[in-house]
Design an enzyme around this catalytic site. Structure first.
Site, mmCIF file in Angstrom:
data_model
loop_
_atom_site.group_PDB
_atom_site.id
_atom_site.type_symbol
_atom_site.label_atom_id
_atom_site.label_comp_id
_atom_site.label_asym_id
_atom_site.label_seq_id
_atom_site.Cartn_x
_atom_site.Cartn_y
_atom_site.Cartn_z
ATOM 1 N N CYS A 118 0.819 -1.223 0.000
ATOM 2 C CA CYS A 118 0.000 0.000 0.000
ATOM 3 C C CYS A 118 0.853 1.274 0.000
ATOM 4 O O CYS A 118 0.333 2.357 -0.279
ATOM 5 C CB CYS A 118 -0.947 0.016 1.189
ATOM 6 N N HIS A 259 -3.440 7.052 2.770
ATOM 7 C CA HIS A 259 -3.883 5.748 2.276
ATOM 8 C C HIS A 259 -5.263 5.477 2.867
ATOM 9 O O HIS A 259 -5.467 5.612 4.067
ATOM 10 C CB HIS A 259 -2.872 4.690 2.717
ATOM 11 N N ASN A 289 -10.293 -0.199 0.417
ATOM 12 C CA ASN A 289 -8.831 -0.084 0.402
ATOM 13 C C ASN A 289 -8.312 -0.653 -0.923
ATOM 14 O O ASN A 289 -8.468 -1.845 -1.194
ATOM 15 C CB ASN A 289 -8.291 -0.883 1.604
HETATM 16 O O1 UT7 Z 1 -3.808 -1.470 3.663
HETATM 17 C C1 UT7 Z 1 -2.986 -2.010 4.668
HETATM 18 C C2 UT7 Z 1 -3.319 -1.424 5.948
HETATM 19 N N1 UT7 Z 1 -4.479 -2.062 6.514
HETATM 20 C C3 UT7 Z 1 -5.109 -1.463 7.509
HETATM 21 O O2 UT7 Z 1 -4.773 -0.362 7.851
HETATM 22 C C4 UT7 Z 1 -6.214 -2.208 8.237
HETATM 23 C C5 UT7 Z 1 -6.139 -1.886 9.711
HETATM 24 N N2 UT7 Z 1 -7.096 -2.601 10.522
HETATM 25 C C6 UT7 Z 1 -8.423 -2.319 10.508
HETATM 26 O O3 UT7 Z 1 -8.865 -1.525 9.733
HETATM 27 C C7 UT7 Z 1 -9.306 -2.989 11.544
HETATM 28 O O4 UT7 Z 1 -8.518 -3.654 12.507
HETATM 29 C C8 UT7 Z 1 -10.311 -4.000 10.923
HETATM 30 C C9 UT7 Z 1 -11.385 -3.248 10.155
HETATM 31 C C10 UT7 Z 1 -9.591 -4.967 10.020
HETATM 32 C C11 UT7 Z 1 -11.013 -4.808 12.035
HETATM 33 O O5 UT7 Z 1 -11.649 -3.904 12.949
HETATM 34 P P1 UT7 Z 1 -11.503 -4.138 14.520
HETATM 35 O O6 UT7 Z 1 -12.330 -3.111 15.181
HETATM 36 O O7 UT7 Z 1 -10.033 -4.170 14.823
HETATM 37 O O8 UT7 Z 1 -12.217 -5.525 14.704
HETATM 38 P P2 UT7 Z 1 -11.625 -6.877 15.309
HETATM 39 O O9 UT7 Z 1 -10.675 -7.507 14.369
HETATM 40 O O10 UT7 Z 1 -11.176 -6.640 16.723
HETATM 41 O O11 UT7 Z 1 -12.941 -7.741 15.388
HETATM 42 C C12 UT7 Z 1 -14.009 -7.411 16.292
HETATM 43 C C13 UT7 Z 1 -15.113 -8.436 16.125
HETATM 44 C C14 UT7 Z 1 -14.611 -9.869 16.174
HETATM 45 O O12 UT7 Z 1 -15.601 -10.633 16.836
HETATM 46 P P3 UT7 Z 1 -15.422 -11.063 18.384
HETATM 47 O O13 UT7 Z 1 -14.145 -11.830 18.434
HETATM 48 O O14 UT7 Z 1 -15.354 -9.756 19.116
HETATM 49 O O15 UT7 Z 1 -16.655 -11.855 18.650
HETATM 50 C C15 UT7 Z 1 -14.553 -10.280 14.737
HETATM 51 O O16 UT7 Z 1 -14.709 -11.660 14.552
HETATM 52 O O17 UT7 Z 1 -15.713 -8.263 14.847
HETATM 53 C C16 UT7 Z 1 -15.730 -9.527 14.162
HETATM 54 N N3 UT7 Z 1 -15.604 -9.265 12.751
HETATM 55 C C17 UT7 Z 1 -16.665 -9.063 11.946
HETATM 56 N N4 UT7 Z 1 -17.980 -9.067 12.197
HETATM 57 C C18 UT7 Z 1 -18.807 -8.822 11.157
HETATM 58 C C19 UT7 Z 1 -14.466 -9.137 12.006
HETATM 59 N N5 UT7 Z 1 -14.778 -8.883 10.723
HETATM 60 C C20 UT7 Z 1 -16.132 -8.826 10.664
HETATM 61 C C21 UT7 Z 1 -17.044 -8.593 9.622
HETATM 62 N N6 UT7 Z 1 -18.364 -8.587 9.915
HETATM 63 N N7 UT7 Z 1 -16.649 -8.344 8.366
#
Ligand code: UT7
Length: 333
Positions: A118, A259, A289
């Site tokens: 990226c 980004h 993204n």
């Molecule tokens: O381009 C390269 C750079 N990339 C980035 O900058 C990405 C950076 N990271 C992010 O944007 C975020 O960390 C994400 C959007 C990927 C994830 O958001 P988060 O608030 O960190 O969520 P999480 O991974 O902590 O997940 C929270 C909950 C989990 O459930 P439990 O364990 O709390 O029950 C996940 O399983 O959300 C669940 N979850 C979803 N639920 C519905 C994860 N993905 C999804 C989904 N739909 N698509």
């Protein structure tokens, strides 16, 4: 002497391309266990573009390049160097740059790809500027193009909802006016943290086998939370260091194009840098993204929407796999 006391390197042309097909959050909720509400509130994304079967990274890159060349008023024979930033090349070799060269009918100029995920667009921007400074080249074509839909695991809701396809391109050239254009770029990487964002299969370390395909090793894998925390910190630091090296403060900046990965990252950067969010043109809601295409797509849109004017300080900030990060400061001509 280029970008010395008599001349500057500017973005002499800009263009972008996005595939027609729109995949909304509601469409995704029919494929994986997710919801429009979760995706919108956690990421800011509402929809993304998806390339059609047979539409490769090079096809999108060539379309964006044609738009940038048209904007610059250049013909294929005017281009002296082509650099492509991508992590979804048409194939491992030949380079996507060589494939785009052929599609555009460019001369036998140097063409190569840069793999900085990226951050790739800012890496290519810096390489292009340094090669222009050598005095050997006049019009450098820089392309960021990605078909991320080809490496997403459509069974993994933690990644497949985040990314989209598209391309952006710029022409770098020089003008006989000092103190404008690309003022500086800061590049960085930390391979020690690289395992938090990878595509493990398909390279020389894990060549494709029936088993690797069954194990879903040929898809993007990301530890989102870890990536998020590092991204916010290093993007801010990179931008502040670059501004300080030009004796500028965040409030001097007129437009920030980061980004486009997550709306919450952009909001945090806005508050930590003390810069209002309306200085951050956003297209994440409509494109998701798009990795190396993210910054040129957003820059092209902001420019065409009149959000960037002559004399504005424009700050570009990137972060991605590697880990890599980068920032560039432009005084728009
Ligand atoms: O381009 C390269 C750079 N990339 C980035 O900058 C990405 C950076 N990271 C992010 O944007 C975020 O960390 C994400 C959007 C990927 C994830 O958001 P988060 O608030 O960190 O969520 P999480 O991974 O902590 O997940 C929270 C909950 C989990 O459930 P439990 O364990 O709390 O029950 C996940 O399983 O959300 C669940 N979850 C979803 N639920 C519905 C994860 N993905 C999804 C989904 N739909 N698509």
């Amino acid at each position: 002497m280029i970008n010395g006391k008599d001349s500057s390197i500017i973005i002499g042309g800009i263009g972008s391309y996005a595939p027609e097909k729109i995949l909304s959050n509601h469409d995704l909720a029919k494929i994986v266990d997710t919801s429009d509400e979760w995706i919108r509130t956690r990421t800011g994304i509402k929809e993304r573009r998806i390339a059609h079967n047979g539409e490769a990274c090079s096809d999108m890159g060539a379309r964006a390049a044609q738009a940038a060349m048209k904007h610059a008023g250049l013909e294929p024979e005017d281009i002296d160097l082509l650099i492509v930033a991508t992590m979804t090349p048409d194939m491992p070799f030949p380079s996507t740059a060589c494939i785009i060269q052929h599609k555009l009918g460019l001369r036998s100029i140097p063409c190569f790809d840069v793999g900085a995920a990226c951050s790739g667009f800012l890496y290519t921007l810096e390489i292009g500027c340094q090669m222009l400074k050598s005095g050997t080249y006049r019009n450098v074509l820089i392309v960021g193009s990605e078909k991320l839909s080809s490496i997403l695991d459509w069974q993994d809701r933690t990644t497949c909802v985040l990314f989209g396809d598209g391309a952006g391109a710029i022409i770098l050239n020089t003008v006989d006016e000092p103190g404008i254009g690309i003022l500086g770029t800061c590049l960085a990487a930390n391979g020690a943290e690289g395992q938090i964002l990878t595509m493990p299969g398909g390279g020389s370390n894990e060549p494709a086998t029936t088993e690797s395909v069954l194990m879903r090793r040929h898809y993007l894998k990301m530890m989102g939370k870890e990536v998020f925390k590092i991204a916010v910190k290093v993007m801010e630091q990179s931008a502040l260091d670059l501004l300080a090296s030009h004796n500028l403060k965040p409030h001097d900046v007129d437009c920030v194009i980061p980004h486009q990965a997550n709306m919450r990252i952009l909001e945090l950067m806005s508050s930590r840098m003390g810069l209002p969010l309306d200085k951050f043109p956003i297209n994440l809601d409509r494109f998701g993204n798009t990795s190396a295409a993210s910054i040129p797509l957003a820059l092209d849109e902001a420019y065409r929407d009149g959000k960037i004017k002559s004399g504005d300080y424009v700050l570009l900030i990137a972060f991605g796999a590697g880990l890599t990060w980068a920032s560039s400061l432009i005084k728009w001509h």
